[in-house]
Each structure stands twice: as structure tokens, then as C-alpha cells.
Design a protein around this motif. Sequence first.
Motif, PDB file in Angstrom:
ATOM      1  N   LEU A  43       5.234   4.494  44.402  1.00  0.00           N
ATOM      2  CA  LEU A  43       5.046   3.054  44.519  1.00  0.00           C
ATOM      3  C   LEU A  43       5.803   2.477  45.714  1.00  0.00           C
ATOM      4  CD1 LEU A  43       5.337   2.099  40.742  1.00  0.00           C
ATOM      5  CD2 LEU A  43       3.252   2.418  42.091  1.00  0.00           C
ATOM      6  N   CYS A  44       5.254   1.402  46.256  1.00  0.00           N
ATOM      7  CA  CYS A  44       5.832   0.701  47.403  1.00  0.00           C
ATOM      8  C   CYS A  44       7.305   0.364  47.167  1.00  0.00           C
ATOM      9  CB  CYS A  44       5.050  -0.582  47.650  1.00  0.00           C
ATOM     10  SG  CYS A  44       5.712  -1.580  48.984  1.00  0.00           S
ATOM     11  N   THR A  80       3.253   8.572  39.760  1.00  0.00           N
ATOM     12  CA  THR A  80       2.772   9.259  40.956  1.00  0.00           C
ATOM     13  C   THR A  80       1.445   8.612  41.320  1.00  0.00           C
ATOM     14  OG1 THR A  80       3.805  11.321  40.247  1.00  0.00           O
ATOM     15  CG2 THR A  80       2.066  11.494  41.902  1.00  0.00           C
ATOM     16  N   VAL A  81       1.286   8.295  42.612  1.00  0.00           N
ATOM     17  CA  VAL A  81       0.061   7.629  43.062  1.00  0.00           C
ATOM     18  C   VAL A  81      -0.633   8.459  44.134  1.00  0.00           C
ATOM     19  CG1 VAL A  81       1.017   5.351  42.492  1.00  0.00           C
ATOM     20  CG2 VAL A  81       1.240   6.213  44.821  1.00  0.00           C
ATOM     21  N   ALA A  82      -1.940   8.206  44.300  1.00  0.00           N
ATOM     22  CA  ALA A  82      -2.718   8.898  45.327  1.00  0.00           C
ATOM     23  C   ALA A  82      -2.196   8.521  46.707  1.00  0.00           C
ATOM     24  CB  ALA A  82      -4.192   8.529  45.203  1.00  0.00           C
ATOM     25  N   SER A  83      -1.964   9.526  47.548  1.00  0.00           N
ATOM     26  CA  SER A  83      -1.446   9.239  48.887  1.00  0.00           C
ATOM     27  C   SER A  83      -2.551   8.844  49.863  1.00  0.00           C
ATOM     28  CB  SER A  83      -0.622  10.410  49.421  1.00  0.00           C
ATOM     29  OG  SER A  83      -1.405  11.565  49.542  1.00  0.00           O
ATOM     30  N   ALA A  84      -3.806   9.024  49.464  1.00  0.00           N
ATOM     31  CA  ALA A  84      -4.964   8.571  50.239  1.00  0.00           C
ATOM     32  C   ALA A  84      -6.145   8.480  49.274  1.00  0.00           C
ATOM     33  CB  ALA A  84      -5.276   9.525  51.389  1.00  0.00           C
ATOM     34  N   ALA A  85      -7.145   7.705  49.647  1.00  0.00           N
ATOM     35  CA  ALA A  85      -8.343   7.562  48.816  1.00  0.00           C
ATOM     36  C   ALA A  85      -9.109   8.877  48.779  1.00  0.00           C
ATOM     37  CB  ALA A  85      -9.223   6.455  49.377  1.00  0.00           C
ATOM     38  N   GLY A 126     -13.615  14.533  39.092  1.00  0.00           N
ATOM     39  CA  GLY A 126     -14.760  13.678  39.381  1.00  0.00           C
ATOM     40  C   GLY A 126     -14.416  12.212  39.562  1.00  0.00           C
ATOM     41  N   ASP A 127     -13.222  11.798  39.121  1.00  0.00           N
ATOM     42  CA  ASP A 127     -12.813  10.399  39.290  1.00  0.00           C
ATOM     43  C   ASP A 127     -12.641  10.076  40.777  1.00  0.00           C
ATOM     44  OD1 ASP A 127     -12.725  10.071  36.551  1.00  0.00           O
ATOM     45  OD2 ASP A 127     -10.539   9.981  36.407  1.00  0.00           O
ATOM     46  N   THR A 128     -12.953   8.842  41.129  1.00  0.00           N
ATOM     47  CA  THR A 128     -12.699   8.330  42.478  1.00  0.00           C
ATOM     48  C   THR A 128     -11.425   7.512  42.426  1.00  0.00           C
ATOM     49  OG1 THR A 128     -15.066   8.257  42.971  1.00  0.00           O
ATOM     50  CG2 THR A 128     -13.631   6.894  44.343  1.00  0.00           C
ATOM     51  N   VAL A 129     -10.543   7.728  43.403  1.00  0.00           N
ATOM     52  CA  VAL A 129      -9.275   6.997  43.444  1.00  0.00           C
ATOM     53  C   VAL A 129      -9.102   6.309  44.790  1.00  0.00           C
ATOM     54  CG1 VAL A 129      -8.106   8.473  41.753  1.00  0.00           C
ATOM     55  CG2 VAL A 129      -7.969   9.042  44.181  1.00  0.00           C
ATOM     56  N   LYS A 130      -8.413   5.198  44.774  1.00  0.00           N
ATOM     57  CA  LYS A 130      -8.014   4.517  45.999  1.00  0.00           C
ATOM     58  C   LYS A 130      -6.569   4.903  46.285  1.00  0.00           C
ATOM     59  CE  LYS A 130      -8.747   0.320  44.515  1.00  0.00           C
ATOM     60  NZ  LYS A 130      -9.190   0.250  43.166  1.00  0.00           N
ATOM     61  N   ARG A 131      -6.169   4.784  47.550  1.00  0.00           N
ATOM     62  CA  ARG A 131      -4.776   5.024  47.876  1.00  0.00           C
ATOM     63  C   ARG A 131      -3.932   4.075  47.042  1.00  0.00           C
ATOM     64  NH1 ARG A 131      -3.367   4.042  53.805  1.00  0.00           N
ATOM     65  NH2 ARG A 131      -3.232   1.906  53.104  1.00  0.00           N
ATOM     66  N   GLY A 132      -2.877   4.607  46.398  1.00  0.00           N
ATOM     67  CA  GLY A 132      -1.982   3.800  45.579  1.00  0.00           C
ATOM     68  C   GLY A 132      -2.333   3.763  44.109  1.00  0.00           C
ATOM     69  N   VAL A 134      -2.494   4.977  40.385  1.00  0.00           N
ATOM     70  CA  VAL A 134      -1.662   5.880  39.580  1.00  0.00           C
ATOM     71  C   VAL A 134      -2.525   7.045  39.125  1.00  0.00           C
ATOM     72  CG1 VAL A 134      -0.298   6.129  37.478  1.00  0.00           C
ATOM     73  CG2 VAL A 134      -0.104   4.034  38.833  1.00  0.00           C
ATOM     74  N   ILE A 135      -2.050   8.265  39.394  1.00  0.00           N
ATOM     75  CA  ILE A 135      -2.783   9.464  38.996  1.00  0.00           C
ATOM     76  C   ILE A 135      -2.036  10.283  37.948  1.00  0.00           C
ATOM     77  CG2 ILE A 135      -4.065   9.610  41.166  1.00  0.00           C
ATOM     78  CD1 ILE A 135      -2.081  11.855  42.017  1.00  0.00           C
ATOM     79  N   GLY A 136      -0.736  10.021  37.761  1.00  0.00           N
ATOM     80  CA  GLY A 136       0.047  10.774  36.791  1.00  0.00           C
ATOM     81  C   GLY A 136       1.492  10.332  36.792  1.00  0.00           C
ATOM     82  N   ARG A 137       2.317  11.143  36.111  1.00  0.00           N
ATOM     83  CA  ARG A 137       3.754  10.855  36.026  1.00  0.00           C
ATOM     84  C   ARG A 137       4.540  12.120  36.347  1.00  0.00           C
ATOM     85  NH1 ARG A 137       5.410   5.745  34.161  1.00  0.00           N
ATOM     86  NH2 ARG A 137       3.621   4.571  33.440  1.00  0.00           N
ATOM     87  N   VAL A 138       5.662  11.941  37.035  1.00  0.00           N
ATOM     88  CA  VAL A 138       6.506  13.063  37.456  1.00  0.00           C
ATOM     89  C   VAL A 138       7.049  13.793  36.234  1.00  0.00           C
ATOM     90  CG1 VAL A 138       8.627  13.716  38.681  1.00  0.00           C
ATOM     91  CG2 VAL A 138       7.140  11.918  39.611  1.00  0.00           C
ATOM     92  N   GLY A 139       7.035  15.113  36.304  1.00  0.00           N
ATOM     93  CA  GLY A 139       7.542  15.928  35.208  1.00  0.00           C
ATOM     94  C   GLY A 139       8.182  17.210  35.707  1.00  0.00           C
ATOM     95  N   ALA A 140       8.188  18.210  34.842  1.00  0.00           N
ATOM     96  CA  ALA A 140       8.778  19.512  35.162  1.00  0.00           C
ATOM     97  C   ALA A 140       7.942  20.626  34.545  1.00  0.00           C
ATOM     98  CB  ALA A 140      10.212  19.568  34.640  1.00  0.00           C
ATOM     99  N   THR A 141       6.613  20.414  34.472  1.00  0.00           N
ATOM    100  CA  THR A 141       5.762  21.386  33.792  1.00  0.00           C
ATOM    101  C   THR A 141       5.518  22.618  34.646  1.00  0.00           C
ATOM    102  OG1 THR A 141       3.732  20.312  34.569  1.00  0.00           O
ATOM    103  CG2 THR A 141       4.600  19.610  32.422  1.00  0.00           C
ATOM    104  N   SER A 142       5.570  23.762  34.005  1.00  0.00           N
ATOM    105  CA  SER A 142       5.257  25.045  34.610  1.00  0.00           C
ATOM    106  C   SER A 142       5.248  26.084  33.508  1.00  0.00           C
ATOM    107  CB  SER A 142       6.284  25.432  35.674  1.00  0.00           C
ATOM    108  OG  SER A 142       6.019  26.735  36.152  1.00  0.00           O
ATOM    109  N   ALA A 143       4.230  26.928  33.519  1.00  0.00           N
ATOM    110  CA  ALA A 143       4.180  28.016  32.541  1.00  0.00           C
ATOM    111  C   ALA A 143       4.984  29.221  33.016  1.00  0.00           C
ATOM    112  CB  ALA A 143       2.729  28.425  32.292  1.00  0.00           C
TER     113      ALA A 143
END
Length: 185
Positions: A43-44, A80-85, A126-132, A134-143
Motif C-alpha cells: 500500500l501507498c 499485498t497488492v498487484a504491482s502492475a495491472a 483468471g481474475d483481472t486486477v488493476k495495479r494496487g 489487494v491480491i493477498g496477505r503476507v505470510g510464511a507458508t511453505s511445504a
Amino acid sequence: MSLTFTAARMRVPAMLTVAVVAGAMLGVQPAQAARPGFRMPFLCGQTWQGNNWNGHSPAHAIDWNHYDANGSPDDLNRRTVASAAGTVLESYYSTTSGYGNTIVIGHGDGWRTRYAHLKSRAVATGDTVKRGDVIGRVGATSAKYDLSPHLHYEQIHNGSVVVAVVQGVTWSDGLKRNQKSTNGC
């Protein structure tokens, strides 16, 4: 030196053929697809510390961390946001790569961004996103790995992770520095 032109058979204008042949003879390479104007995936106004140490896998990837006023990490669950459309090409949980919750966005002309280790994903393939957006949230996931919260970020061109350029700043390998987001400002 003689040149043979087959423009008529290829239905290519003769002047274009001459330009392409002349360029090839001079060693001129076709222009690379323009890199999108990538912004930070946050975010800005937020300042994050990026680190892309030598030996990071894959090379050129940036791990982003956020710290509070006392210098303590406070990444977990930050947006976490899209860094570009673009279009979401993948949104999945990886059990084999170590990426955990992962999103890949296509930006056209062979450009993609990857966001990994997310706590949650807010977009689907398949979703279309614009820059900015929200696409998710920061975590620590890993298998595969025991991680502390952070965002793993990659810029990819034609299938290869490349040196990232974020808000006009080139992130050469071995850098660790702070950067303030202008995404959505």
C-alpha cells in the motif's frame, strides 16, 4: 554483396524487408518488450526492506520485510497488492516448490510477477486486477521450509526471473535497502 528479397512471396513490403535485413547485417537486435511500470506490492506510503542477497533462489528475487517503529518485524497479515495491472495466471498452494501460497500475474508481452509465501490469496486464476488491487496477505507458508513472515517477489520475462525494477529503482543482486511504496498514491 548481393541480397535476395522474397518480399512478394512472403507478402511483406519490400521496404520492411530491406530494413530487417539491413538491421540484421549491422547486428541490431529487435527491441525488448517494454517493462511495465512495476510499483511495490504494498500500500501507498508503506516502507519495506527488500533483500535479494547473492545465492537467493531463484536469483534476482526480492524478499520484502516490514518493521514497526521499534525495529520489530510486523509483516504477518499485511496486505499485498498487484504491482502492475494484469490477469491472474496462477493462484495456488505449492507443496513442491517451497513457495506455499502463490500468485502469478501476467502483464502482457511476456512479463509476469510472482508473489509467494502468502498467508492468504484474495484472487483466483483468471481474475483481472488493476495495479494496487489487494491480491493477498503476507505470510510464511511453505511445504518445504520453516520461514519467518515475508513476501517473496519476482519479476519474470519470457519465463526467466530478471533483475527487478521497482518504481524505477533497479534491484541488482546483493542489495538490502528500504523503499517506500507509491502504489496507489
